[in-house]
Design a protein around this motif. Structure first.
Motif, PDB file in Angstrom:
ATOM      1  N   PHE A 157       9.361   5.064  10.885  1.00  0.00           N
ATOM      2  CA  PHE A 157       7.794   4.154  11.538  1.00  0.00           C
ATOM      3  C   PHE A 157       7.152   5.186  11.767  1.00  0.00           C
ATOM      4  O   PHE A 157       7.587   5.912  13.138  1.00  0.00           O
ATOM      5  N   THR A 158       6.081   5.503  11.312  1.00  0.00           N
ATOM      6  CA  THR A 158       4.845   6.250  11.972  1.00  0.00           C
ATOM      7  C   THR A 158       3.762   6.060  11.708  1.00  0.00           C
ATOM      8  O   THR A 158       2.790   6.399  11.830  1.00  0.00           O
ATOM      9  N   GLY A 159       4.048   5.041  13.133  1.00  0.00           N
ATOM     10  CA  GLY A 159       2.293   4.375  13.594  1.00  0.00           C
ATOM     11  C   GLY A 159       2.569   3.149  12.923  1.00  0.00           C
ATOM     12  O   GLY A 159       2.358   2.637  13.870  1.00  0.00           O
ATOM     13  N   ASN A 160       1.495   3.071  11.991  1.00  0.00           N
ATOM     14  CA  ASN A 160       1.781   2.191  11.444  1.00  0.00           C
ATOM     15  C   ASN A 160       2.190   1.556   9.887  1.00  0.00           C
ATOM     16  O   ASN A 160       1.349   1.274   8.920  1.00  0.00           O
ATOM     17  N   LYS A 161       3.343   2.058   9.290  1.00  0.00           N
ATOM     18  CA  LYS A 161       3.532   2.581   8.541  1.00  0.00           C
ATOM     19  C   LYS A 161       4.885   3.428   8.184  1.00  0.00           C
ATOM     20  O   LYS A 161       5.666   4.028   9.170  1.00  0.00           O
ATOM     21  N   PHE A 162       5.844   2.518   6.856  1.00  0.00           N
ATOM     22  CA  PHE A 162       7.374   3.282   6.394  1.00  0.00           C
ATOM     23  C   PHE A 162       6.637   4.470   5.960  1.00  0.00           C
ATOM     24  O   PHE A 162       5.874   4.595   5.139  1.00  0.00           O
ATOM     25  N   GLU A 163       7.726   5.589   6.762  1.00  0.00           N
ATOM     26  CA  GLU A 163       6.979   6.760   5.256  1.00  0.00           C
ATOM     27  C   GLU A 163       9.103   7.083   4.767  1.00  0.00           C
ATOM     28  O   GLU A 163       9.581   7.447   5.411  1.00  0.00           O
ATOM     29  N   PHE A 164       8.872   6.406   3.967  1.00  0.00           N
ATOM     30  CA  PHE A 164      10.488   6.741   2.867  1.00  0.00           C
ATOM     31  C   PHE A 164       9.603   8.076   1.933  1.00  0.00           C
ATOM     32  O   PHE A 164       9.288   9.152   1.559  1.00  0.00           O
ATOM     33  N   THR A 207       1.030  -1.524  -0.057  1.00  0.00           N
ATOM     34  CA  THR A 207       0.066  -0.333  -0.696  1.00  0.00           C
ATOM     35  C   THR A 207       0.942   1.933   0.388  1.00  0.00           C
ATOM     36  O   THR A 207       1.884   1.277   0.762  1.00  0.00           O
ATOM     37  N   CYS A 208       0.228   2.476  -0.518  1.00  0.00           N
ATOM     38  CA  CYS A 208       0.929   3.110  -0.637  1.00  0.00           C
ATOM     39  C   CYS A 208       0.356   5.064  -0.745  1.00  0.00           C
ATOM     40  O   CYS A 208      -0.695   4.660  -1.061  1.00  0.00           O
ATOM     41  N   GLY A 209       0.601   5.894   0.159  1.00  0.00           N
ATOM     42  CA  GLY A 209       0.066   6.797   0.293  1.00  0.00           C
ATOM     43  C   GLY A 209       1.232   8.294  -0.038  1.00  0.00           C
ATOM     44  O   GLY A 209       1.827   8.232   1.375  1.00  0.00           O
ATOM     45  N   VAL A 255      -0.027  17.938  -0.801  1.00  0.00           N
ATOM     46  CA  VAL A 255      -1.861  17.858  -0.825  1.00  0.00           C
ATOM     47  C   VAL A 255      -1.458  16.722  -0.613  1.00  0.00           C
ATOM     48  O   VAL A 255      -0.748  15.553  -1.183  1.00  0.00           O
ATOM     49  N   ALA A 256      -2.433  14.735   0.268  1.00  0.00           N
ATOM     50  CA  ALA A 256      -1.938  13.753   0.265  1.00  0.00           C
ATOM     51  C   ALA A 256      -3.321  13.649   0.318  1.00  0.00           C
ATOM     52  O   ALA A 256      -4.222  13.793   0.334  1.00  0.00           O
ATOM     53  N   PRO A 257      -3.055  11.785  -0.419  1.00  0.00           N
ATOM     54  CA  PRO A 257      -4.467  11.303  -0.612  1.00  0.00           C
ATOM     55  C   PRO A 257      -4.392  10.373  -0.010  1.00  0.00           C
ATOM     56  O   PRO A 257      -3.689  10.266   1.580  1.00  0.00           O
ATOM     57  N   ILE A 258      -5.680   9.694   0.280  1.00  0.00           N
ATOM     58  CA  ILE A 258      -5.726   8.382   1.724  1.00  0.00           C
ATOM     59  C   ILE A 258      -4.877   7.234   0.454  1.00  0.00           C
ATOM     60  O   ILE A 258      -5.090   7.107  -0.903  1.00  0.00           O
ATOM     61  N   PHE A 259      -4.604   6.371   1.476  1.00  0.00           N
ATOM     62  CA  PHE A 259      -3.553   5.230   1.002  1.00  0.00           C
ATOM     63  C   PHE A 259      -4.072   4.144   0.461  1.00  0.00           C
ATOM     64  O   PHE A 259      -5.576   4.215   0.718  1.00  0.00           O
ATOM     65  N   GLU A 260      -3.817   4.039  -0.852  1.00  0.00           N
ATOM     66  CA  GLU A 260      -4.213   2.462  -1.974  1.00  0.00           C
ATOM     67  C   GLU A 260      -3.125   1.639  -2.350  1.00  0.00           C
ATOM     68  O   GLU A 260      -1.868   1.809  -1.739  1.00  0.00           O
ATOM     69  N   TRP A 278       4.572   3.330   3.057  1.00  0.00           N
ATOM     70  CA  TRP A 278       4.187   2.417   2.526  1.00  0.00           C
ATOM     71  C   TRP A 278       4.265   1.275   3.600  1.00  0.00           C
ATOM     72  O   TRP A 278       4.553   1.863   4.901  1.00  0.00           O
ATOM     73  N   SER A 279       3.047   0.131   3.180  1.00  0.00           N
ATOM     74  CA  SER A 279       2.768  -0.762   4.602  1.00  0.00           C
ATOM     75  C   SER A 279       2.516  -2.171   2.976  1.00  0.00           C
ATOM     76  O   SER A 279       2.081  -1.700   1.890  1.00  0.00           O
ATOM     77  N   MET A 280       2.396  -3.097   4.138  1.00  0.00           N
ATOM     78  CA  MET A 280       1.782  -4.240   3.075  1.00  0.00           C
ATOM     79  C   MET A 280       0.271  -4.530   3.814  1.00  0.00           C
ATOM     80  O   MET A 280       0.212  -4.425   5.174  1.00  0.00           O
TER      81      MET A 280
HETATM   82  P1  ADP Z   1       0.737  11.527   9.109  1.00  0.00           P
HETATM   83  O1  ADP Z   1       0.281  12.199  10.124  1.00  0.00           O
HETATM   84  O2  ADP Z   1       2.316  10.293   9.885  1.00  0.00           O
HETATM   85  O3  ADP Z   1       2.048  11.685   8.242  1.00  0.00           O
HETATM   86  P2  ADP Z   1      -1.136  10.964   7.756  1.00  0.00           P
HETATM   87  O4  ADP Z   1      -2.519  10.158   8.507  1.00  0.00           O
HETATM   88  O5  ADP Z   1      -1.244  12.144   8.245  1.00  0.00           O
HETATM   89  O6  ADP Z   1      -0.501  10.358   8.458  1.00  0.00           O
HETATM   90  O7  ADP Z   1      -0.906   9.907   6.931  1.00  0.00           O
HETATM   91  C1  ADP Z   1       0.285  10.337   6.031  1.00  0.00           C
HETATM   92  C2  ADP Z   1       0.277   9.280   4.060  1.00  0.00           C
HETATM   93  O8  ADP Z   1       0.609   8.559   5.046  1.00  0.00           O
HETATM   94  C3  ADP Z   1      -1.460   9.266   3.992  1.00  0.00           C
HETATM   95  O9  ADP Z   1      -1.351   9.453   2.728  1.00  0.00           O
HETATM   96  C4  ADP Z   1      -2.333   8.493   4.551  1.00  0.00           C
HETATM   97  O10 ADP Z   1      -3.464   7.723   3.918  1.00  0.00           O
HETATM   98  C5  ADP Z   1      -0.719   7.594   3.998  1.00  0.00           C
HETATM   99  N1  ADP Z   1      -0.777   6.039   4.635  1.00  0.00           N
HETATM  100  C6  ADP Z   1      -1.666   5.543   6.190  1.00  0.00           C
HETATM  101  N2  ADP Z   1      -1.240   4.700   6.177  1.00  0.00           N
HETATM  102  C7  ADP Z   1      -0.668   3.902   5.351  1.00  0.00           C
HETATM  103  C8  ADP Z   1      -0.735   2.341   5.045  1.00  0.00           C
HETATM  104  N3  ADP Z   1      -0.987   1.542   5.824  1.00  0.00           N
HETATM  105  N4  ADP Z   1      -0.465   1.808   4.019  1.00  0.00           N
HETATM  106  C9  ADP Z   1       0.443   3.392   2.908  1.00  0.00           C
HETATM  107  N5  ADP Z   1      -0.345   4.768   3.245  1.00  0.00           N
HETATM  108  C10 ADP Z   1      -0.761   4.970   5.245  1.00  0.00           C
END
Ligand code: ADP
Ligand code: MG
Length: 728
Positions: free
Chosen positions: A470-477, A218-220, A301-306, A352-354
């Protein structure tokens, strides 16, 4: 002329302020508009015969091959749906190795011979297209006489309708391959890497007793960008042709006030964002947040992940929509990593996550991560992957634009490391000692005001300086550049993690041979995690990535520090990388080499274009203005002399200007001459550009910027930083 541009910009802003909002039309009802222009799951269900729908879904969710009768039925439904929305054309949309997207439009309509025309669209046309591949880079994978290339429909990403003033086009997301089946694009390897990751992740899940049968990356992606008045944009050849300013004195210090970040968004900008979002909602891009960024006139601008491949398409659409919509509001959107020197640049955070097909996020730690062995396993696999493939991941974000950012103390350093935060670091320290027993809690955040609720606090603060957090439940590259297609960084992550999961699963299987029961399983996992964490913990770093001490410490830890694109690119053809990509059938050695060549050439081309533009701007914009001012000062000094007054300061001023103009002229000549250069190989040429041309550009700019600060505003022919960033 500078003043004229400013006047135009101000006039536009005034018109906007007095009439703008009335022109924007009714407010968008998001709930009703969302996805109306996308051939989404919902639309497919409504418009396809049941059996066809089921068969298509099977392909999308389980990767089952698509048969031609299904394709024919989908094509008919898709065509009818598109025609109802006014589409006259369809296009196979693809993502060649250039970095932008490409499309070739074909009409649905065919003449019938009796003066009428009939709309037709077959399964074959849906499934396969044949653009002329010779006009796209192949990195030497084929010569022009074997130009055949095919676009293949990617059924996992929904088609949509591109509305463009007086026409509408059905856009079909595709992958682009050569006649020999080699990937000519960024999408094909991404799809292949997602398969590889799924296979390995499912294998691990099975060991943990899960019944999941598919795992999706998954990627956001969060996008940073600048919006400036388009009058300024059109007056700057460097912005038009290079996407960034090549000259420009920094605005006075202190103007870059911190209150821009999350501050209120100017009305015209907000209206533009709303329109961008409205367009994206209609085509099914799930935009979620918008806000100001750190620099003046910078936004995000940021989307919800897909799923990673849909997110990739949607991310490309987001960039294209930003660029397309901004002019309607008298704005220009700058997506470059570093449009303005000395001002924060733009990145793209790839979250990014799975996820498994039961809907579980595999990187969700739960409330008690210390006893969530499955989470610890996947998290360890990512840590191991980043350590093992540091070079590859660094390479994945390397290009000329990002060289201005990485390591420049505003973006992550060029050294890859993983930020885990206090809570997870504590747990992994326990893991390394043989087993995690407890989870540190952040407790409650008491704001000291009785009416405000007490908020649960995260067990650690954020760290903006880490390239991979690592930001809670995903990694952020976070090292990804703002102009980049996220496909390749995601592909590299997928491959790296697939390799880790494969290696760890194999080892675990060996450890479990002949042993049964939960206790034995837990013991084996704990031992494996302990060993893996020990071997790879050097990549974990929670400190300040901007500090000089980190550069030194990273070196003692043996971490790579590949400072420039030219240093990083060869990582993609290193034996370990080639072996891994081949093992997981994501890219062959030839396909990897092709990417190496394309990237190397892109680098040299970018620097060459920028340097040539600098010479042009020096000769045709800055020098004439400087000479004019020099003449005026000289005339003034001699007039004073004639009047019998010796102006000591006037003479000094003139000497200073003449000195700068001479230096500027000489540096322009040197750069221009240096550009006329041939190299025996692409590598040598890229190195020449980095070591010779880039420093010359820096030297020329420095003098040019001094000249800007010296000559009168009305004579300076280019909009200044102060105007571009603060007149809005
Ligand atoms: P943060 O405050 O850590 O930046 P957000 O909730 O604002 O966190 O999310 C930032 C981005 O990470 C959004 O695009 C969100 O959809 C995405 N994101 C959240 N969960 C996941 C996931 N499981 N996999 C990939 N992307 C995710
Ligand atoms: Mg973020």
């Amino acid at each position: 002329m500078g003043a004229g541009v400013l006047k135009d910009a101000v006039a536009g802003i005034n018109t906007w302020a007095t009439q703008g909002l009335r022109q924007t039309g009714p407010m968008l009802k998001v709930g009703e508009a969302y996805g109306t222009l996308a051939f989404s799951d919902k639309t497919q269900q409504a418009r396809l015969p049941k059996a066809v729908y089921r068969s298509l879904r099977d392909t999308i969710t389980h990767g089952k091959a698509l048969d031609i009768s299904t394709a024919d039925a989908v094509a008919t439904a898709l065509k009818d749906w598109a025609l109802e929305h006014g589409a006259s054309h369809f296009t196979h949309w693809f993502q060649p190795m250039t970095g932008v997207t490409a499309e070739k439009h074909d009409s649905f309509y065919n003449p019938t011979g009796d003066g009428r025309t009939l709309a037709e669209f077959s399964g074959k046309e849906l499934v396969r297209g044949e653009p002329d591949a010779s006009s796209f880079p192949s990195g030497g994978m084929r010569s022009t006489f074997e130009a055949r290339g095919y676009t293949a429909w990617d059924p996992t990403s929904p088609p949509w309708i591109l509305m463009n003033g007086n026409n509408a086009t059905l856009v079909i997301p595709t992958a682009f391959v050569s006649w020999t089946g080699e990937a000519l694009d960024k999408k094909t390897p991404l799809l292949r890497s997602m398969e590889a990751l799924s296979t390995q992740a499912v294998r691990v899940l099975r060991l943990f007793g899960s019944t999941a049968s598919r795992v999706t990356a998954t990627c956001g992606p969060e996008q940073e960008y600048f919006l400036i008045d388009h009058n300024f944009y059109f007056a700057r050849p460097d912005l038009i042709n290079a996407g960034r300013t090549l000259f420009g004195a920094r605005p006075p210090k202190g103007q870059e006030l911190e209150d821009q970040y999350f501050g209120s968004i100017p009305e015209r900008v907000l209206a533009c964002m709303a329109e961008v979002e409205a367009e994206l909602y209609r085509v099914g891009v799930p935009i979620k947040t918008r806000h100001n960024e750190v620099a003046p006139s910078q936004y995000e601008v940021a989307p919800i992940f897909e799923s990673a491949n849909v997110a990739t398409d949607h991310q490309m659409m987001t960039m294209e929509t930003l660029k397309r919509v901004a002019p309607r509001f008298g704005l220009a959107c700058l997506i470059h990593e570093k449009p303005f020197a000395g001002v924060n640049g733009s990145g793209k955070h790839v979250n990014w996550s799975m996820s498994d097909d039961h809907g579980n996020n595999l990187l969700n730690p739960g409330d008690t991560p210390h006893d969530n062995m499955q989470f610890l396993f996947f998290c360890t696999a990512v840590i191991r992957a980043v350590d093992t493939f540091q070079g590859l991941l660094r390479m994945a974000v390397a290009h000329a634009g990002n060289d201005h950012r990485l390591g420049a103390n505003e973006a992550p350093p060029a050294i890859l490391s993983v930020f885990l935060g206090d809570m997870l670091t504590d747990i992994f320290e326990q893991v390394e000692k043989g087993g995690a027993k407890r989870t540190k809690s952040g407790g409650l955040l008491d704001m000291g005001v009785s009416v405000l609720p007490k908020l649960p606090r995260d067990a650690g603060d954020r760290n903006r300086t880490s390239p991979f957090a690592f930001t809670g439940n995903k990694f952020e590259f976070r090292a990804v550049g703002s102009t980049q297609n996220v496909a390749f960084p995601s592909t590299c992550l997928n491959v790296a993690v697939a390799e880790s999961l494969d290696a760890m699963a194999s080892e675990l299987e060996k450890m479990l041979a002949g042993r049964k029961g939960a206790a034995a399983f837990n013991e084996a996992v704990a031992a494996l995690l302990k060993k893996t964490v020990k071997a790879h913990k050097r990549i974990i770093f929670n400190g300040n990535g901007y500090a000089d001490s980190w550069q030194k410490e990273a070196a003692t830890r043996g971490l790579l520090n590949l400072k420039t694109t030219v240093d990083a690119l060869p990582e993609i053809v290193k034996p370990g990388v080639v072996r891994t990509f081949e093992k997981f059938k994501v890219l062959s050695e030839r396909e990897l080499h092709a990417r190496y060549e394309v990237n190397l050439e892109n680098y040299s081309k970018t620097i060459n274009v920028e340097a040539q533009l600098m010479v042009l701007m020096a000769n045709r914009y800055i020098l004439p203005a400087a000479l004019e001012y020099q003449k005026r000062v000289a005339e003034s000094v001699s007039a004073a002399k004639q009047a019998g007054v010796a102006s000591k300061e006037g003479g000094k001023h003139l000497t200073r200007i003449v000195g700068l103009v001479d230096r500027f002229r000489a540096l322009t000549e040197t750069l221009s001459t240096a550009l006329d250069h041939g190299s025996p190989s692409a590598e040598k040429h890229a190195r020449y550009m980095r070591d010779k041309i880039v420093p010359m550009m820096g030297a020329l700019r420095e003098v040019g910027d001094q000249i800007e600060l010296l000559i009168p505003h009305e004579l300076y022919p280019l909009p200044t930083y102060r105007e571009m960033l603060f007149v809005k």
